[in-house]
Design an enzyme around this catalytic site. Structure first.
Site, PDB file in Angstrom:
ATOM      1  N   PHE A 175      88.855  98.107  43.565  1.00  0.00           N
ATOM      2  CA  PHE A 175      90.276  97.736  43.520  1.00  0.00           C
ATOM      3  C   PHE A 175      90.561  96.526  42.641  1.00  0.00           C
ATOM      4  CE2 PHE A 175      89.030  94.666  46.803  1.00  0.00           C
ATOM      5  CZ  PHE A 175      89.771  93.552  46.429  1.00  0.00           C
ATOM      6  N   LYS A 199      87.381 108.412  39.401  1.00  0.00           N
ATOM      7  CA  LYS A 199      87.890 108.257  40.778  1.00  0.00           C
ATOM      8  C   LYS A 199      88.315 106.801  40.930  1.00  0.00           C
ATOM      9  CE  LYS A 199      87.237 107.071  44.652  1.00  0.00           C
ATOM     10  NZ  LYS A 199      88.087 106.084  45.350  1.00  0.00           N
ATOM     11  N   GLU A 202      91.656 103.926  45.805  1.00  0.00           N
ATOM     12  CA  GLU A 202      92.899 104.413  46.413  1.00  0.00           C
ATOM     13  C   GLU A 202      93.883 103.263  46.668  1.00  0.00           C
ATOM     14  OE1 GLU A 202      89.936 104.150  47.621  1.00  0.00           O
ATOM     15  OE2 GLU A 202      89.839 104.087  49.811  1.00  0.00           O
ATOM     16  N   SER A 252      81.336  97.575  46.188  1.00  0.00           N
ATOM     17  CA  SER A 252      80.539  96.744  47.089  1.00  0.00           C
ATOM     18  C   SER A 252      79.087  97.229  47.119  1.00  0.00           C
ATOM     19  CB  SER A 252      81.134  96.802  48.493  1.00  0.00           C
ATOM     20  OG  SER A 252      81.077  98.131  48.962  1.00  0.00           O
ATOM     21  N   CYS A 307      83.901  89.861  40.983  1.00  0.00           N
ATOM     22  CA  CYS A 307      82.457  89.896  41.265  1.00  0.00           C
ATOM     23  C   CYS A 307      81.745  88.758  40.544  1.00  0.00           C
ATOM     24  CB  CYS A 307      81.872  91.233  40.850  1.00  0.00           C
ATOM     25  SG  CYS A 307      81.912  91.469  39.081  1.00  0.00           S
ATOM     26  N   GLU A 400      78.709  88.064  50.923  1.00  0.00           N
ATOM     27  CA  GLU A 400      79.878  88.102  50.043  1.00  0.00           C
ATOM     28  C   GLU A 400      81.152  88.046  50.893  1.00  0.00           C
ATOM     29  OE1 GLU A 400      80.845  91.748  47.825  1.00  0.00           O
ATOM     30  OE2 GLU A 400      81.364  90.463  46.131  1.00  0.00           O
TER      31      GLU A 400
HETATM   32  P1  NAD Z   1      84.337  99.344  47.697  1.00  0.00           P
HETATM   33  O1  NAD Z   1      82.870  99.479  47.643  1.00  0.00           O
HETATM   34  O2  NAD Z   1      84.998  99.302  49.031  1.00  0.00           O
HETATM   35  O3  NAD Z   1      85.037 100.564  46.908  1.00  0.00           O
HETATM   36  C1  NAD Z   1      84.576 100.961  45.640  1.00  0.00           C
HETATM   37  C2  NAD Z   1      84.826 102.455  45.499  1.00  0.00           C
HETATM   38  O4  NAD Z   1      84.098 103.140  46.511  1.00  0.00           O
HETATM   39  C3  NAD Z   1      86.298 102.826  45.670  1.00  0.00           C
HETATM   40  O5  NAD Z   1      86.635 103.783  44.700  1.00  0.00           O
HETATM   41  C4  NAD Z   1      86.370 103.372  47.082  1.00  0.00           C
HETATM   42  O6  NAD Z   1      87.340 104.370  47.234  1.00  0.00           O
HETATM   43  C5  NAD Z   1      84.969 103.949  47.312  1.00  0.00           C
HETATM   44  N1  NAD Z   1      84.555 103.842  48.707  1.00  0.00           N
HETATM   45  C6  NAD Z   1      84.918 102.890  49.615  1.00  0.00           C
HETATM   46  N2  NAD Z   1      84.323 103.134  50.799  1.00  0.00           N
HETATM   47  C7  NAD Z   1      83.577 104.247  50.664  1.00  0.00           C
HETATM   48  C8  NAD Z   1      82.718 104.990  51.541  1.00  0.00           C
HETATM   49  N3  NAD Z   1      82.538 104.647  52.793  1.00  0.00           N
HETATM   50  N4  NAD Z   1      82.095 106.065  51.028  1.00  0.00           N
HETATM   51  C9  NAD Z   1      82.257 106.434  49.757  1.00  0.00           C
HETATM   52  N5  NAD Z   1      83.084 105.772  48.887  1.00  0.00           N
HETATM   53  C10 NAD Z   1      83.712 104.694  49.324  1.00  0.00           C
HETATM   54  O7  NAD Z   1      84.727  98.066  46.823  1.00  0.00           O
HETATM   55  P2  NAD Z   1      86.158  97.400  46.645  1.00  0.00           P
HETATM   56  O8  NAD Z   1      86.528  96.723  47.922  1.00  0.00           O
HETATM   57  O9  NAD Z   1      87.102  98.372  46.049  1.00  0.00           O
HETATM   58  O10 NAD Z   1      85.833  96.304  45.530  1.00  0.00           O
HETATM   59  C11 NAD Z   1      85.289  95.044  45.815  1.00  0.00           C
HETATM   60  C12 NAD Z   1      83.796  95.049  45.687  1.00  0.00           C
HETATM   61  O11 NAD Z   1      83.408  95.470  44.394  1.00  0.00           O
HETATM   62  C13 NAD Z   1      83.179  93.653  45.857  1.00  0.00           C
HETATM   63  O12 NAD Z   1      82.000  93.784  46.593  1.00  0.00           O
HETATM   64  C14 NAD Z   1      82.877  93.229  44.434  1.00  0.00           C
HETATM   65  O13 NAD Z   1      81.858  92.265  44.303  1.00  0.00           O
HETATM   66  C15 NAD Z   1      82.486  94.537  43.832  1.00  0.00           C
HETATM   67  N6  NAD Z   1      82.597  94.519  42.385  1.00  0.00           N
HETATM   68  C16 NAD Z   1      81.441  94.461  41.675  1.00  0.00           C
HETATM   69  C17 NAD Z   1      81.486  94.405  40.302  1.00  0.00           C
HETATM   70  C18 NAD Z   1      80.216  94.322  39.503  1.00  0.00           C
HETATM   71  O14 NAD Z   1      80.283  94.426  38.297  1.00  0.00           O
HETATM   72  N7  NAD Z   1      79.066  94.118  40.113  1.00  0.00           N
HETATM   73  C19 NAD Z   1      82.725  94.437  39.638  1.00  0.00           C
HETATM   74  C20 NAD Z   1      83.882  94.516  40.396  1.00  0.00           C
HETATM   75  C21 NAD Z   1      83.811  94.555  41.781  1.00  0.00           C
END
Ligand code: NAD
Length: 509
Positions: A175, A199, A202, A252, A307, A400
């Site tokens: 997000f 994808k 959401e 994450s 991140c 985190e």
């Molecule tokens: P998230 O892991 O909750 O979601 C990422 C994606 O996974 C989304 O598209 C979401 O719909 C999907 N998702 C969520 N829960 C799921 C599940 N149970 N099963 C399958 N798919 C699922 O992450 P977020 O909250 O959208 O973003 C923040 C996180 O992203 C933080 O941990 C941040 O550090 C990380 N991030 C990392 C980088 C990097 O380059 N390392 C860059 C940006 C963000």
């Protein structure tokens, strides 16, 4: 409720329905849909998610909650488009990206306001995100001008390597950067000749909605780029689909690991970037103004939802106290709503509060308290927060938080600071603030992080350097952007050729 077709007025006919906001005032938008084979469609189930503007806590539109059936439709469209796209010369493929870049530049303001409304970040941060996304397109374009690799490897024998597309590939994004993170993946993947299924998160589906409109306007053939909106079921559909050859994931650590394992189990190539706990080391010889402005900016920019945000500061020696005092002053001047936006949702507010409450109960001192602070009457707010005397054992010192918090850990020596940094399981970024070149080199050679900095709070490598973390911050081989990104979305074919019959034959004869 089925989504409304996106039919409102367009900007120059290319960015899709106009998002008219030019301020933070709540502005409803259209509902987004899935973009499959050049058509907008709802999820087969008809299910949708509400997309809320975090500044107002009010819905700006809805997006489909898709399942495996919708993923299959997108993959089928992508697969059908692949032979023609692959056969299109790379010099022609990149023309689409040249046009996309121009369209994005022409509509920078609208795109930035949309990012600000769906994600909550303040307008200058949103604009910087879109501009960084455009820079990623520039790298994708540049690949078409890289020379080929051919070499005479023996007398009369040459070897040539070419990078070929994998077929249908997918990107799953978080997000916090709705427009930029898709552009970490899509330019190289498309320039290489793949067809792409995106994808979006959401929580912020509109960046992808605009990208689909703009790619269409830029002349991309239908089916080459597809968007399937949704949550967990969509991701599972992508991981399981046999015709998806590679997945790029950013999010994450928990979900990165899950996607890495499930994708690999079905034979896919997966590069999954995860969460972070970035440590900055402050030495008492650091430039005072630079350190005391850069460190809070890193921790609190984008409300700490980056991140690459500095979430832990290791202050080395008692002489660092004056830096901390100044950072507290700087942080107190941050105006919520003007200088810093809200966090993404109520769940984030509750999670961050839990970490602060727990650290306080375990003995941390709260120097700046963001709990209960608001930048508006409604919305999901959390003020910038500085915790001192955090220990690496406290959850706020090792997990985190992903919010506007800076946890200060005290250390007596640089080696102790490095030991603390090295022990944390993540490995995205680490930086040192010092005026001593030797200390800087010593630290950057020892940090357990893929992206290191000296006197810089957010050490993001700019193109052509590539982006990814180590350890629990990244699963799979290589980086997401730059040349590594191109390699991730391609496979190498080597052709060894011998035309002339040689008298002095080698083992290659
Ligand atoms: P998230 O892991 O909750 O979601 C990422 C994606 O996974 C989304 O598209 C979401 O719909 C999907 N998702 C969520 N829960 C799921 C599940 N149970 N099963 C399958 N798919 C699922 O992450 P977020 O909250 O959208 O973003 C923040 C996180 O992203 C933080 O941990 C941040 O550090 C990380 N991030 C990392 C980088 C990097 O380059 N390392 C860059 C940006 C963000």
């Amino acid at each position: 409720m089925s989504p409304t077709p996106p039919t409102s007025p367009t900007v120059a006919g290319v960015t899709g329905p106009l998002f008219p906001a030019r301020s933070y005032e709540h502005t409803p938008y259209v509902d987004t849909m899935n973009w499959i084979g050049g058509e907008w469609q709802g999820a087969a189930s008809g299910a949708t998610f509400a997309v809320d503007n975090p500044r107002h806590g009010a819905t700006i539109g809805r997006c489909p909650d898709s399942g495996a059936e919708d993923v299959a439709a997108a993959v089928a469209a992508a697969k059908a488009a692949f032979p023609a796209w692959r056969a299109t010369p790379i010099k022609e493929r990149v023309q689409v990206l040249f046009r996309l870049k121009r369209i994005m530049e022409d509509n920078l303001e609208e795109l930035s306001w949309l990012v600000s409304h769906e994600n909550g970040k303040i307008f200058p941060e949103a604009r910087a995100e879109v501009e960084k996304g455009i820079e990623c397109i520039e790298y994708g374009i540049a690949v078409a001008n890289m020379p080929g690799q051919t070499m005479d490897v023996s007398r009369g024998v040459s070897c040539q390597v070419s990078y070929e597309p994998l077929g249908v590939v997918a990107g799953i994004v978080p997000f916090n950067f709705p427009t930029m993170v898709p552009l970490w993946m899509m330019p190289q993947a498309l320039v290489a000749g793949n067809c792409f299924v995106l994808k979006p998160s959401e929580k912020v589906p509109f960046g992808a909605f605009k990208l689909a409109h703009m790619l269409k306007a830029a002349g991309l053939p239908d089916g080459v780029f597809n968007v399937v909106n949704g949550g967990r079921a969509t991701v599972e559909g992508i991981c399981e689909h046999p015709d998806i050859k590679a997945i790029g994931f950013v999010g994450s650590t928990k979900i990165a690991k899950l996607v890495y394992e499930r994708g690999a189990a079905t034979g896919k190539r997966v590069l999954a970037l995860g969460g972070a706990k970035n440590h900055l080391v402050l030495l008492p010889d650091a430039d005072f103004d630079l350190a005391t402005s850069n460190i809070p900016a890193s921790a609190f920019g984008c409300a700490g939802q980056r991140c690459m945000a500095a979430s832990t500061l290791i202050a080395v020696g008692d002489d660092c106290q004056r830096y901390i005092d100044r950072m507290v002053e700087v942080t107190r001047t941050i105006q919520l709503g003007k200088d810093m936006g809200p966090v993404i949702d109520q769940a984030a507010v509750e999670r961050i509060t839990r970490y602060i409450d727990q650290a306080e109960a375990m003995g941390a001192k709260i120097l700046v308290d963001g709990r209960g602070k608001r930048g508006g009457e409604s919305g999901t707010w959390f003020g910038p927060t500085i915790l001192d005397h955090v220990t690496p054992e406290m959850p706020a010192g090792c997990e985190e938080i992903f919010g506007p918090t800076l946890s200060i850990i005290r250390a007596a020596t640089l080696d102790e600071a490095l030991h603390i940094e090295n022990k944390n399981p993540y490995g995205n970024a680490a930086a040192i603030f010092t005026s001593d070149g030797g200390a800087a080199r010593y630290a950057t050679e020892r940090f357990q992080a893929g992206m290191c900095g000296v006197n810089i709070g957010v050490p993001v490598p700019r193109e052509p350097f590539s982006f990814a973390g180590w350890n629990q911050s990244g699963f799979g081989h290589g980086d997401m952007t730059g040349w590594d990104g191109y390699r991730f979305w391609t496979r190498a074919r080597k052709v060894t050729t011998k035309w002339a019959k040689q008298s002095d034959q080698t083992w290659m004869g």
